[in-house]
Each structure stands twice: as structure tokens, then as C-alpha cells.
Design a protein around this motif. Structure first.
Motif: not given
Ligand code: PHE
Ligand code: NA
Length: 505
Positions: A24-28
Motif C-alpha cells: 500500500g501507500l506505506g511501501n511507496i
């Protein structure tokens, strides 16, 4: 007649859906920055240790609870021990909180996918994002009141995102939730791979990668670096707050949950690493274009996605295409995570009330949508989003996981039962090491994370916002979730409810 619990069609559907939640956003936008700030290349050591000693073990813990007890978190925990239902409702409450603001970020990313075609932000990406697009009024800071005045260009895409989410959820586990990931995740991987390959060709990419990976070995003796590693792993794997319990409850009885857990854990980390390479190559390019050092352009979160990246996109060759790839990836990664968050709430209410999926989606999803659109779709949305995020993501998720492992291991003493459940059909056996990690290492790590965060917020408040804002949306939302969890635990299960539902084969 007897009703049968919904299930995933097969192993591939389960794995891709679980990866869809985790990636999700956390990875990016979170991992690259955390790595850079905490020792660069050297950070990979604490990160890997955190993955192996906490991330994968608690992922397997969630799978064990969901798969063995076949239910949404409240039902699974209640079946584990009659006194454990409240843990499940607390996790459900945290998911409800997160769902309210996470949807807005997806809507912004979707709008920016469109804006990329014309680079609508011109040469002032920051001014465009906050002032022109969000019409953000800075409410909540320095005596400024909060307002829910509707911002049409933000609100309508948000309404559309909610409509699409609720549609996918209403369709069901197999044809809705799993299908979104079965199609969406391969598309995301391809889009993102192209984006990273492209970033590597940009001028300045090498400087960006040097800034990211040059190891600072001294960081390894710094306690906060280790804390950041564990924090990133919890957030990134979507563990400890009901998501993986819910998804594992849709596994067929004879499923290899341990093998799938490893695949999901390593896929998520690989995606993170890939994202870090892409993001820092692009930041290296940005630094070169702005004639400054990479340190000067590093950012995370909203600033990285909606300020730094638009600037990069404008400056880079093939702007429109790159913009669509970047914001399209963000939209897709966020959408599959948001589905997983909402499904926790929906499955819990559905299990407890015995309502149909359609009715539950309408009632539960509908109310989340309305709250989300009113609070986050208005001119003070960023303040509320930021505050709820800071409390639900740190104190809420970590606190929920802490209570779960502590009670299950030490009060209800169910680790042997859970291990046996995993071992029945798993591709490798869990035993003493796993039980010790869950029962001893995790409670200690989680307690430290929780203590650091709570004491910091008590001493410093949050984000420079007024005390009443932090009290209402930060502490207040956690208090509300806790009270709701108790009330829901005390309310009766529907007599015909899924508590008595047959398991899928
Ligand atoms: N695991 C997701 C990520 O890395 C984040 C997430 C948070 C997913 C909350 C679901 C719920 O971005
Ligand atoms: Na993740």
C-alpha cells in the motif's frame, strides 16, 4: 437452511489478495524515507531482523487465529476464548477509523492520475496541492477552528471512490474482493516495474541511490533505528489489527497458511525495496534538476507523493506517461489496501448481526463513507486525516496487537492450539521458536513501541495542532473505539448468526 461461510477460490486468490492489502501507500511513500533516515543500507539489517522476528511470526499468528477459528476478528477471538471477543472489536474499530481517511488519499491519487496528463500543478506543486486543489484552510492550528465546508473537486472523486469500493465489497469475497486483486496486483506490478526501470535511466539516479543506500553502520547501535524497523514492519504487513485474521477466515480448511505467509511477507518487502530504488532514483533526478543536494529534496508521505513527485513528473521526459504510472500505482495500491480494511468491519458486523452482505455493506460502508466525505472532503480535511492517522496507526494498531499477543499467549494460553492449527496443513512446522517470538519478543517490542509513542504524544502533542484538535481526533477517536468495542462485545449475537455457520470444505 445451513449457510456456508464465503471462501477464496484457491491459494493464488488468497495470496494475491493478502499481498493487495499489504502492499500500500506505506511501501511507496514510507519505506524509502524510513530507510534513508535510519542508516541507509545499514537499515536493511534491523529491517530484516524485524521481518523475521516479528513481522512473519505475527502474520502467522493472525493467519492461525483466522484460519483455525474461521471468523471475523470478534468471532474468531470469541471462539478462541469467550473472554477474548473485545480484542476483535478493538481491531475492528481501528480499521473503521483508518478507512475514513485512507479513502481520501486514494481519491487524491486518482485525481492526480488525471492531472498528470496536463501537469495541472504548473510550476508550484505545493501551492497547487494545498491551496488550489484541497483548499486546505490549515484549520486546527494556532486557534483556527475546523470547518467541514465541502470542496467539490475533492469531494466528488471521494464519493466516486467510495461508490466503487462499496460495490466491490457488496459483490462478495470471490467475485469482488479477490477479483480486484487478481486483476489489480499484476497490473500494479507491471506499472511499477516500468516506473522503476524508467527512474533508473534518469540523470542523477546514481546520486539518489548513493544517498539512500550508503550505509551508516553507527545507526545499528541507535535504539530508535531498531524501533523504526519494527514499526515499519508492523504497518507494512497489515498485521495485528484484524486484516489478516479476516482474510485467513476465508481459507478452506486444508490450506497451507504458513507457506502463504512467507510468500506474502517477502513479496511485500520486495515491493518496498523496489519502491525505494525507484523513489530515490527520481529524487536524485530532482536534486540535479534543482541544482541542490539529494538531502534537500528528500521527503515522505503527502509531501513526497503530491509535492515532490509532481515536480519530478514535470521535469522528466515523458511526463504524462510517468505521471499516470506513478499516480495510477498509488491509486491501485491504496484501493486494494482500503478494501481489506473495510472488509474487516463488514465481516465483523455481518457475523454478529446475521445480516446479508448487501445490507451490511450498505449500513456499515455507507456510514463510513458519509463520515469520510463530510470530515475529510472539507477544507480542514488534512488536519483531521493527519491526526487520526497518527493515533490510529501507531497507538491503535500497535496497542491492538500488544493486547492480542499478550492475552492469547499468557492469559488464554492458546499458543499450542494455534501452532497445531498451522501445522495441520502448513508447508513447514512452527514450534518453540515461534511461540517464544509471539509470547516474549513481541510483547516486549510492542510495549516499547507503544510507550515511546504515547509518552511522546503526551509530552509534545501532535503536529503543532491545537490541544482540543488532538484531544478530539487523536485521543478522542481511540477512546471512542474502546467504548464501542466494549458496547459491541456486551451486545448479543444474532441467534441465527454466523457463529453457527458451517465452514467451507
Ligand atoms: N500495509 C499497508 C501499507 O504498507 C498499509 C495499510 C495500513 C494497509 C492500514 C491496510 C490498513 O501501505
Ligand atoms: Na506494505
Amino acid at each position: 437452511g445451513v449457510r456456508i461461510r464465503e471462501s477464496f477460490a484457491g491459494r493464488k486468490a488468497f495470496i494475491l489478495t493478502a499481498i493487495g492489502s499489504a502492499v500500500g501507500l506505506g511501501n511507496i511513500w514510507r519505506f524509502p524515507y524510513i530507510t534513508y533516515e535510519n542508516g541507509g543500507g545499514a537499515f536493511l539489517i534491523p529491517y530484516l531482523i524485524a521481518l523475521l522476528t516479528a513481522g512473519i511470526p505475527i502474520l502467522l499468528f493472525d493467519y492461525a487465529v483466522g484460519h483455525k477459528f474461521r471468523g471475523s476478528p470478534p468471532m474468531a477471538f470469541k471462539r478462541l476464548h469467550p473472554g477474548a471477543e473485545v480484542i476483535g472489536w478493538f481491531q475492528v474499530g481501528i480499521c473503521f477509523l483508518i478507512s475514513i481517511y485512507y479513502a481520501a488519499i486514494i481519491a487524491w491519487a486518482a485525481s492526480y492520475t488525471w492531472f498528470s496528463l496536463s501537469q495541472a500543478w504548473g510550476d508550484d506543486a505545493e501551492g497547487f496541492f494545498f491551496a488550489e486543489y484541497l483548499q486546505y484552510d490549515g484549520g486546527g492550528a494556532e486557534g483556527a477552528g475546523l470547518s467541514v465546508d465541502f470542496v467539490a473537486q475533492v469531494g466528488w472523486p471521494l464519493i466516486a471512490v467510495w461508490a466503487l469500493l462499496l460495490f466491490c465489497l457488496a459483490v462478495g469475497v470471490r467475485r469482488g474482493i479477490a477479483t480486484v486483486s487478481l486483476i489489480g496486483m499484476p497490473v500494479l506490478f507491471v506499472m511499477f516495474a516500468i516506473l522503476v526501470a524508467y527512474s533508473l535511466t534518469l540523470e542523477g539516479a546514481a546520486a539518489g541511490l548513493n544517498a539512500l543506500f550508503t550505509p551508516d553502520w553507527g545507526a545499528l547501535t541507535d535504539a530508535t533505528v531498531w524501533i523504526q524497523a519494527y514499526g515499519q514492519i508492523f504497518f507494512s504487513l497489515s498485521v495485528g489489527f484484524g486484516i489478516m485474521i479476516t482474510y485467513a477466515s476465508y481459507l478452506k480448511r486444508k490450506s497451507n497458511a504458513t507457506g502463504s505467509g512467507l510468500v506474502v511477507g517477502f513479496a511485500n518487502s520486495s515491493f518496498e525495496l523496489l519502491a525505494a530504488i525507484g523513489v530515490f532514483s527520481a529524487l536524485g533526478f530532482l536534486a540535479l534538476a534543482a541544482n541542490t543536494a539529494v538531502d534537500e529534496v528528500v521527503s515522505s508521505g503527502l509531501g513526497l507523493a503530491f509535492v515532490a513527485f509532481p515536480t519530478i513528473i514535470s521535469e522528466a521526459p515523458a511526463s504524462a506517461l510517468v505521471g499516470v504510472l506513478f499516480f495510477g500505482s498509488l491509486t491501485l495500491a491504496g484501493f486494494t489496501s482500503q478494501i481489506s480494511i473495510l472488509e474487516v468491519v463488514i465481516s465483523a458486523v455481518k457475523d454478529k448481526t446475521g445480516w446479508s452482505r448487501g445490507l451490511t455493506v450498505a449500513v456499515v460502508g455507507g456510514s463510513s463513507a458519509i463520515i469520510s466525505i463530510v470530515l475529510i472532503g472539507g477544507v480542514s480535511g488534512v488536519t483531521i486525516l493527519d491526526t487520526v492517522d497518527a493515533f490510529s496507526n501507531n497507538i491503535g494498531i500497535v496497542g491492538g496487537a500488544f493486547v492480542a499477543v499478550l492475552l492469547v499467549a499468557w492469559v488464554f494460553r492458546k499458543m499450542d492450539v494455534l501452532a497445531a492449527g498451522l501445522n495441520a496443513y502448513g508447508s513447514f512446522r512452527v514450534g518453540t521458536v515461534w511461540k517464544a517470538l509471539i509470547g516474549i519478543v513481541l510483547p516486549i517490542v510492542l510495549a516499547v513501541l507503544l510507550y515511546m509513542d504515547i509518552s511522546d504524544k503526551i509530552a509534545e502533542g501532535y503536529g503543532g495542532f491545537d490541544t482540543w484538535v488532538v484531544a478530539t481526533f487523536g485521543w478522542g477517536s481511540l477512546a471512542l473505539v474502546t467504548v464501542l468495542a466494549v458496547v459491541l462485545t456486551l451486545s448479543p449475537w444474532n441467534a441465527r448468526s454466523a457463529m453457527h455457520m458451517e465452514d467451507p470444505e
